[in-house]
Design an enzyme around this catalytic site. Structure first.
Site, PDB file in Angstrom:
ATOM      1  CB  SER A 142      -0.850  -0.023   1.278  1.00 17.39           C
ATOM      2  OG  SER A 142      -1.420   1.239   1.530  1.00 17.39           O
ATOM      3  CE1 TYR A 155      -4.334  -2.313   5.012  1.00 21.08           C
ATOM      4  CE2 TYR A 155      -3.223  -0.227   4.588  1.00 21.08           C
ATOM      5  CZ  TYR A 155      -3.909  -1.339   4.127  1.00 21.08           C
ATOM      6  OH  TYR A 155      -4.169  -1.470   2.782  1.00 21.08           O
TER       7      TYR A 155
HETATM    8  P1  NAD Z   1     -11.675  -6.402  -0.271  1.00 20.07           P
HETATM    9  O1  NAD Z   1     -12.271  -6.311   1.087  1.00 20.07           O
HETATM   10  O2  NAD Z   1     -12.474  -5.999  -1.451  1.00 20.07           O
HETATM   11  O3  NAD Z   1     -11.142  -7.885  -0.529  1.00 20.07           O
HETATM   12  C1  NAD Z   1     -10.361  -8.573   0.411  1.00 20.07           C
HETATM   13  C2  NAD Z   1     -10.583 -10.066   0.249  1.00 20.07           C
HETATM   14  O4  NAD Z   1      -9.702 -10.716   1.184  1.00 20.07           O
HETATM   15  C3  NAD Z   1     -12.009 -10.528   0.575  1.00 20.07           C
HETATM   16  O5  NAD Z   1     -12.507 -11.368  -0.454  1.00 20.07           O
HETATM   17  C4  NAD Z   1     -11.841 -11.289   1.899  1.00 20.07           C
HETATM   18  O6  NAD Z   1     -12.772 -12.367   2.051  1.00 20.07           O
HETATM   19  C5  NAD Z   1     -10.410 -11.777   1.777  1.00 20.07           C
HETATM   20  N1  NAD Z   1      -9.826 -12.094   3.085  1.00 20.07           N
HETATM   21  C6  NAD Z   1      -9.879 -11.350   4.215  1.00 20.07           C
HETATM   22  N2  NAD Z   1      -9.265 -11.997   5.211  1.00 20.07           N
HETATM   23  C7  NAD Z   1      -8.786 -13.161   4.699  1.00 20.07           C
HETATM   24  C8  NAD Z   1      -8.068 -14.240   5.241  1.00 20.07           C
HETATM   25  N3  NAD Z   1      -7.704 -14.286   6.535  1.00 20.07           N
HETATM   26  N4  NAD Z   1      -7.754 -15.273   4.415  1.00 20.07           N
HETATM   27  C9  NAD Z   1      -8.122 -15.272   3.113  1.00 20.07           C
HETATM   28  N5  NAD Z   1      -8.819 -14.265   2.550  1.00 20.07           N
HETATM   29  C10 NAD Z   1      -9.150 -13.224   3.328  1.00 20.07           C
HETATM   30  O7  NAD Z   1     -10.326  -5.546  -0.160  1.00 20.07           O
HETATM   31  P2  NAD Z   1      -9.353  -4.904  -1.265  1.00 20.07           P
HETATM   32  O8  NAD Z   1      -9.500  -3.443  -1.164  1.00 20.07           O
HETATM   33  O9  NAD Z   1      -9.498  -5.577  -2.566  1.00 20.07           O
HETATM   34  O10 NAD Z   1      -7.941  -5.250  -0.601  1.00 20.07           O
HETATM   35  C11 NAD Z   1      -7.069  -6.235  -1.104  1.00 20.07           C
HETATM   36  C12 NAD Z   1      -5.652  -5.910  -0.646  1.00 20.07           C
HETATM   37  O11 NAD Z   1      -5.272  -4.643  -1.178  1.00 20.07           O
HETATM   38  C13 NAD Z   1      -5.472  -5.820   0.870  1.00 20.07           C
HETATM   39  O12 NAD Z   1      -4.236  -6.407   1.234  1.00 20.07           O
HETATM   40  C14 NAD Z   1      -5.442  -4.341   1.112  1.00 20.07           C
HETATM   41  O13 NAD Z   1      -4.724  -4.001   2.273  1.00 20.07           O
HETATM   42  C15 NAD Z   1      -4.730  -3.866  -0.133  1.00 20.07           C
HETATM   43  N6  NAD Z   1      -4.928  -2.455  -0.456  1.00 20.07           N
HETATM   44  C16 NAD Z   1      -6.170  -1.967  -0.681  1.00 20.07           C
HETATM   45  C17 NAD Z   1      -6.315  -0.628  -0.973  1.00 20.07           C
HETATM   46  C18 NAD Z   1      -7.658  -0.018  -1.214  1.00 20.07           C
HETATM   47  O14 NAD Z   1      -7.731   1.225  -1.228  1.00 20.07           O
HETATM   48  N7  NAD Z   1      -8.708  -0.780  -1.412  1.00 20.07           N
HETATM   49  C19 NAD Z   1      -5.185   0.200  -1.067  1.00 20.07           C
HETATM   50  C20 NAD Z   1      -3.935  -0.350  -0.846  1.00 20.07           C
HETATM   51  C21 NAD Z   1      -3.818  -1.686  -0.551  1.00 20.07           C
END
Ligand code: NAD
Length: 260
Positions: A142, A155
């Site tokens: 991130s 985080y």
């Molecule tokens: P999201 O909530 O849309 O998807 C996350 C997925 O991870 C879900 O399907 C959930 O069921 C799964 N998950 C959660 N805990 C789990 C576990 N213990 N084991 C297996 N699966 C698990 O979130 P997203 O925004 O797509 O985030 C995905 C990644 O991107 C994360 O690591 C997040 O930190 C990172 N990220 C997101 C953003 C953002 O702005 N959305 C920015 C930077 C980084």
């Protein structure tokens, strides 16, 4: 196609960023594994991909559970003979001021983001080494791998930690042609972010529109959200890059929020 015949495991692929990465990989010829905590959503995503003519397998996996991770990766290897790409993407967010975090919340955050990255890496590496084809490991960092924000102590800590893990895997994997890199997205409108907007508005005592404009997108060059497609494009670059020239790196994709 850039990933013809490659086997790619994407954790957290039933939603958001992971789902889009799996979709782009499948479109580029990869056999994709939808590994997620949510079994029904993982099955549905894999079924949708198969209906579109792609090879897709759902694996129910809590990335913090050693046995489930090992069993999930074994299932992939039994089904498709190996693993070429791992995207360690599963993640959640919990926001509080530091003094209000419980130890259980802190440990949960570090377990999903760091234990999950370690366990999936450890399960996949021997197969990548044994294949003689090398591989690509991609960690979902991130901007918070580089930069801090209010309310996000575990985080930010975990996302910084992924850069360290990636550098070690890059060094250890090099002799086997295994590369490791980190993608560092800015804010992307996924369920993870949609949940945070009202929470941050409440904690900071401002409106949801102000959270978006003055907190989430304040430091971008153009006030725009990064998209799942933007992040998936970087994930494709890291997955398809042909040599160790691109390893141990972290790439910020964020509309200019945090420039290095
Ligand atoms: P999201 O909530 O849309 O998807 C996350 C997925 O991870 C879900 O399907 C959930 O069921 C799964 N998950 C959660 N805990 C789990 C576990 N213990 N084991 C297996 N699966 C698990 O979130 P997203 O925004 O797509 O985030 C995905 C990644 O991107 C994360 O690591 C997040 O930190 C990172 N990220 C997101 C953003 C953002 O702005 N959305 C920015 C930077 C980084």
């Amino acid at each position: 196609m850039k990933l013809d015949g490659k086997v790619a495991i994407v954790t957290g692929a039933a939603s958001g960023i992971g789902k889009e990465i799996a979709s782009v990989y499948a479109s580029e010829g990869a056999k994709v594994v939808i590994a997620d905590l949510a079994p029904d959503a993982a099955e549905q995503t894999a079924a949708d991909f198969r209906a579109a003519g792609h090879d897709a397998l759902a694996v129910a996996m809590d990335v913090t559970n050693e046995d489930q991770v090992n069993a999930g990766v074994s299932k992939v290897v039994e089904t498709w003979g190996g693993v070429d790409i791992l995207v360690s993407n599963a993640g959640i967010q919990i926001v509080h001021p530091v003094e209000e975090f419980t130890l259980a919340e802190w440990k949960k955050m570090l377990a999903i983001h760091l234990d999950g990255a370690f366990l999936t890496t450890r399960a996949c590496l021997p197969h990548m080494y044994a294949s003689g084809r090398g591989g690509s490991i991609i960690y979902m960092g991130s901007v918070h791998s580089k930069e801090a924000s209010l309310l996000k102590a575990p985080y930010v800590t975990a996302k910084h930690g992924l850069i360290g893990l990636s550098k070690v895997v890059a060094k250890e994997g090099a002799a086997h042609g295994v590369r490791a890199n980190v993608i560092c997205p800015g804010f992307v409108r996924t369920p993870l972010v949609d949940k945070q907007i009202p929470e941050q508005a409440k904690t900071l005592g401002i409106s949801e529109a102000e959270v978006i404009k003055n907190v989430m997108l304040k430091e971008t060059v153009d006030g725009e959200f990064t998209t799942v497609a933007d992040v998936a494009a970087v994930a494709l670059l890291f997955a398809s890059f042909p040599s160790n020239a691109l390893t141990g790196q972290s790439l910020v994709v964020s509309h200019g929020w945090f420039m290095q």
